[in-house]
Design a protein around this motif. Structure first.
Motif, short mmCIF file in Angstrom:
data_model
loop_
_atom_site.label_atom_id
_atom_site.label_comp_id
_atom_site.label_asym_id
_atom_site.label_seq_id
_atom_site.Cartn_x
_atom_site.Cartn_y
_atom_site.Cartn_z
N LYS A 32 0.83 -1.21 0.00
CA LYS A 32 0.00 0.00 0.00
C LYS A 32 0.86 1.26 0.00
CE LYS A 32 -3.83 0.65 0.06
NZ LYS A 32 -4.76 0.93 -1.05
N HIS A 34 3.71 1.59 -1.53
CA HIS A 34 4.11 1.75 -2.93
C HIS A 34 2.96 2.26 -3.79
CE1 HIS A 34 8.18 0.07 -3.02
NE2 HIS A 34 7.77 -0.63 -1.97
N GLU A 35 1.79 1.71 -3.57
CA GLU A 35 0.62 2.13 -4.34
C GLU A 35 0.34 3.62 -4.11
OE1 GLU A 35 -4.21 1.48 -4.33
OE2 GLU A 35 -2.95 -0.11 -3.52
N GLU A 36 0.33 4.04 -2.87
CA GLU A 36 0.01 5.43 -2.57
C GLU A 36 1.10 6.38 -3.07
OE1 GLU A 36 -2.89 6.27 -1.87
OE2 GLU A 36 -3.67 4.36 -1.19
N GLU A 39 0.47 6.86 -6.70
CA GLU A 39 -0.64 7.76 -6.96
C GLU A 39 -0.24 9.21 -6.72
OE1 GLU A 39 -3.92 6.28 -4.64
OE2 GLU A 39 -4.05 4.44 -5.84
#
Length: 100
Positions: A32, A34-36, A39
């Motif tokens: 998460k 990395h995902e954020e 984004e």
């Protein structure tokens, strides 16, 4: 202050994951992050002319940048909580001030 904020993010994340059938295993916390960060980077690229804005105004992009930064902060705190990291001590050691 930091502990309270961490616990508030934990409560919100737990409710969200339960409502959406998500499993927050150990990998989930770092994935998460990395995902954020991805984004946030995407919005930053749009705001700085390195990506398509999809018709969004500068004000809308700045709001999205703020939102993604809040998401990243939340997931940093969730990661630290899950891994029992003492961020307050690390901030004092690394940044030379006591949060709060």
């Amino acid at each position: 202050m930091l502990d309270r904020l961490r616990d508030q993010f934990e409560e919100a994340s737990l409710k969200y994951s339960e409502a959406n059938g998500l499993t927050r295993d150990p990998d989930w916390f770092v994935l998460k992050l990395h995902e954020e960060l991805g984004e946030l980077t995407q919005v930053w690229n749009r705001l700085t002319g390195r990506g398509r804005t999809h018709g969004r105004s500068e004000a809308e992009l700045r709001e999205a940048l703020t939102d993604e930064t809040a998401d990243l902060l939340g997931h940093v705190l969730l990661f630290a909580r899950h891994n029992r990291l003492d961020l307050a001590a690390a901030i004092e050691r690394k940044w030379r001030f006591r949060p709060g």
